[in-house]
Design an enzyme around this catalytic site. Sequence first.
Site, mmCIF file in Angstrom:
data_model
loop_
_atom_site.group_PDB
_atom_site.id
_atom_site.type_symbol
_atom_site.label_atom_id
_atom_site.label_comp_id
_atom_site.label_asym_id
_atom_site.label_seq_id
_atom_site.Cartn_x
_atom_site.Cartn_y
_atom_site.Cartn_z
ATOM 1 N N CYS A 1 2.131 -7.948 15.293
ATOM 2 C CA CYS A 1 3.459 -7.342 15.516
ATOM 3 C C CYS A 1 4.569 -8.373 15.363
ATOM 4 C CB CYS A 1 3.597 -6.785 16.927
ATOM 5 S SG CYS A 1 2.402 -5.569 17.414
ATOM 6 N N LYS B 1 -6.265 6.099 10.486
ATOM 7 C CA LYS B 1 -5.258 5.073 10.264
ATOM 8 C C LYS B 1 -5.649 4.271 9.013
ATOM 9 C CE LYS B 1 -3.078 1.323 12.416
ATOM 10 N NZ LYS B 1 -2.885 0.167 12.908
ATOM 11 N N HIS C 1 3.852 1.562 2.514
ATOM 12 C CA HIS C 1 5.079 0.847 2.124
ATOM 13 C C HIS C 1 5.774 1.589 0.976
ATOM 14 C CE1 HIS C 1 2.199 -2.545 3.318
ATOM 15 N NE2 HIS C 1 3.053 -2.443 4.316
ATOM 16 N N CYS D 1 1.626 -11.348 19.940
ATOM 17 C CA CYS D 1 0.737 -10.739 18.941
ATOM 18 C C CYS D 1 1.286 -11.089 17.569
ATOM 19 C CB CYS D 1 0.669 -9.225 19.120
ATOM 20 S SG CYS D 1 -0.183 -8.427 17.740
ATOM 21 N N HIS E 1 -3.062 -3.599 16.792
ATOM 22 C CA HIS E 1 -3.853 -4.511 15.963
ATOM 23 C C HIS E 1 -5.256 -4.788 16.488
ATOM 24 C CE1 HIS E 1 0.317 -5.149 14.640
ATOM 25 N NE2 HIS E 1 -0.254 -5.184 13.458
ATOM 26 N N CYS F 1 -3.933 -5.866 21.796
ATOM 27 C CA CYS F 1 -2.763 -5.162 21.262
ATOM 28 C C CYS F 1 -3.258 -3.803 20.774
ATOM 29 C CB CYS F 1 -2.143 -5.941 20.101
ATOM 30 S SG CYS F 1 -1.075 -4.908 19.083
ATOM 31 N N HIS G 1 0.857 -1.189 0.000
ATOM 32 C CA HIS G 1 0.000 0.000 0.000
ATOM 33 C C HIS G 1 0.898 1.247 0.000
ATOM 34 C CE1 HIS G 1 0.815 0.590 4.253
ATOM 35 N NE2 HIS G 1 0.127 -0.483 4.629
ATOM 36 N N LYS H 1 -7.409 -2.241 6.524
ATOM 37 C CA LYS H 1 -8.326 -3.011 5.689
ATOM 38 C C LYS H 1 -9.758 -2.890 6.196
ATOM 39 C CE LYS H 1 -5.843 -6.885 3.781
ATOM 40 N NZ LYS H 1 -5.580 -8.288 4.035
#
Length: 475
Positions: A130, A292, A20, A127, A148, A145, A17, A295
């Site tokens: 992570c 943020k 990255h 997790c 996440h 977490c 995405h 998805k």
Amino acid sequence: MKKYFTTPIYYVNDIPHIGHAYCTLATDTLVRYWRKKVGKENVFFLTGTDENSQKTVDAAKLAQKPIDQYLNEMAKNWRTTWEQIGIEFDDFVRTTEKRHVKKVQEIFQKIYKKGDIYKGKYTGLYCTGCETFLKESDLDLNGHCPQHKKPPQKIEEENYFFRLSHYGDRLLEIYEKNRGFLQPESRRNEIVSFIKSGLEDISISRETSEFGITLPIDGKHKVYVWFDALINYLSGLPQGEKNEFWDHSCHIIGKDITRFHCVIWPAMLLSAEISPVTEVFAHGFFTIDGQKMSKSLGNVVSPLTLSEKYGNDALRIGLLSSFEFGNDGDFSAANFDNFYRSRLAGGVGNLFNRVIVLVNKFLEGKKPKKLSIENDELRNFEQLFEEKKIKSAIDYFFSVVDSANELLNKEEPWKLAKVDIEAAKNVFAILLQKLEFLTQMAEILLPETYPEMRIMLGDEECTGEAHILFQKTDE
Ligand code: MSP
């Protein structure tokens, strides 16, 4: 002078995405600056994929594909995405490759022989998002977490541990001796106080992993994904630490993974008696319209969608100019579109087209006497790049575009040419000098537009043909 640049290696459980792409484009842009400055052969640029993690296994299962096939398809997807958006890496390392597996086992053995690896029992909260153990105090109010938003798995197993706790003082010494080891300064301060608060040993093997690199000393255990992944920076460089590039290494990473790169990695290197990395730069994260990117929110933006609509150069400079490298920022489709129209098509594109059309019309394409570029102007730009202030360097580029457009509007050389051709020639000389300067910067900032700018600028004597550098996009 040598320079070795790396990006993080990306998890293959998902496709790239723009978060990255931001990291990879920033690194590629720094690389282009250094290639131009010290020569292509003196810069080595490594990127790649991180494949030995539990989340990859889970993703392959979800896709109902055999793991090998899944990994090959995904690694290819990352590699071709980078190629499509104009990333020119020197090598692409996959952590499932033989060269990598061999290097991980070699480093593991070195650290083991040093006495820094021991077996112990571990109870912890893991997790998979992570790919790390969390402490109770890391969790949010729901016991999830915080990153996440999922509860970690409670795990009790036999693990091998790395004596990270032995390396606190030596790590602080690195920070002391090399002020630039971790940039920006705010990140450095965070990590230095983390080290000072006392380091604990970390678990570096998993007994329950279905996939990964087997420990050379115990066939039942797999090397923990981060211990494995960090070693890519050596396995992806021919001859690893023996390569002279190693002593000029710069890891570009996101701020989320500084502890791994700036605490665990240098401690691993110290233990293996390999000289530490020279520089780590941790950039910020961006949100999409203030939220943020995720998805579940459905707001993930693909770099390919933007590059198909606006082109690779717009993607590069549009993302990198959103906020200063090192800070956090926001991305919005509307701002991006506006940037394309006003700064690229209306700014740079329009300027080049107008000047070349006018010179071709009024001077028959013959260049008036050449004005050389002020060294100071180039030095300003170089200075910003050396400090990795990529956005400021882009702003500087656009300030030259603006000043050229202002000069054009103020002097109106198309009117001047009819009454005083010598005065018009002087104006065109200044404008062509600015265009030359912009073209030199564009070799780094707009690498796909750069050859077209060169064609328009022509040779020593004459300008080339004018054309449109940035096409209008459909609404
Ligand atoms: N595999 C590990 C890195 C191992 S390096 C030895 C990993 N991979 S990742 O694919 O999850 O993320 C890699 C990097 O992508 C992050 O460190 C960060 O640089 C970048 N980004 C991911 N999301 C981002 C944003 N929303 N904004 C900016 N960068 C982001 O972590």
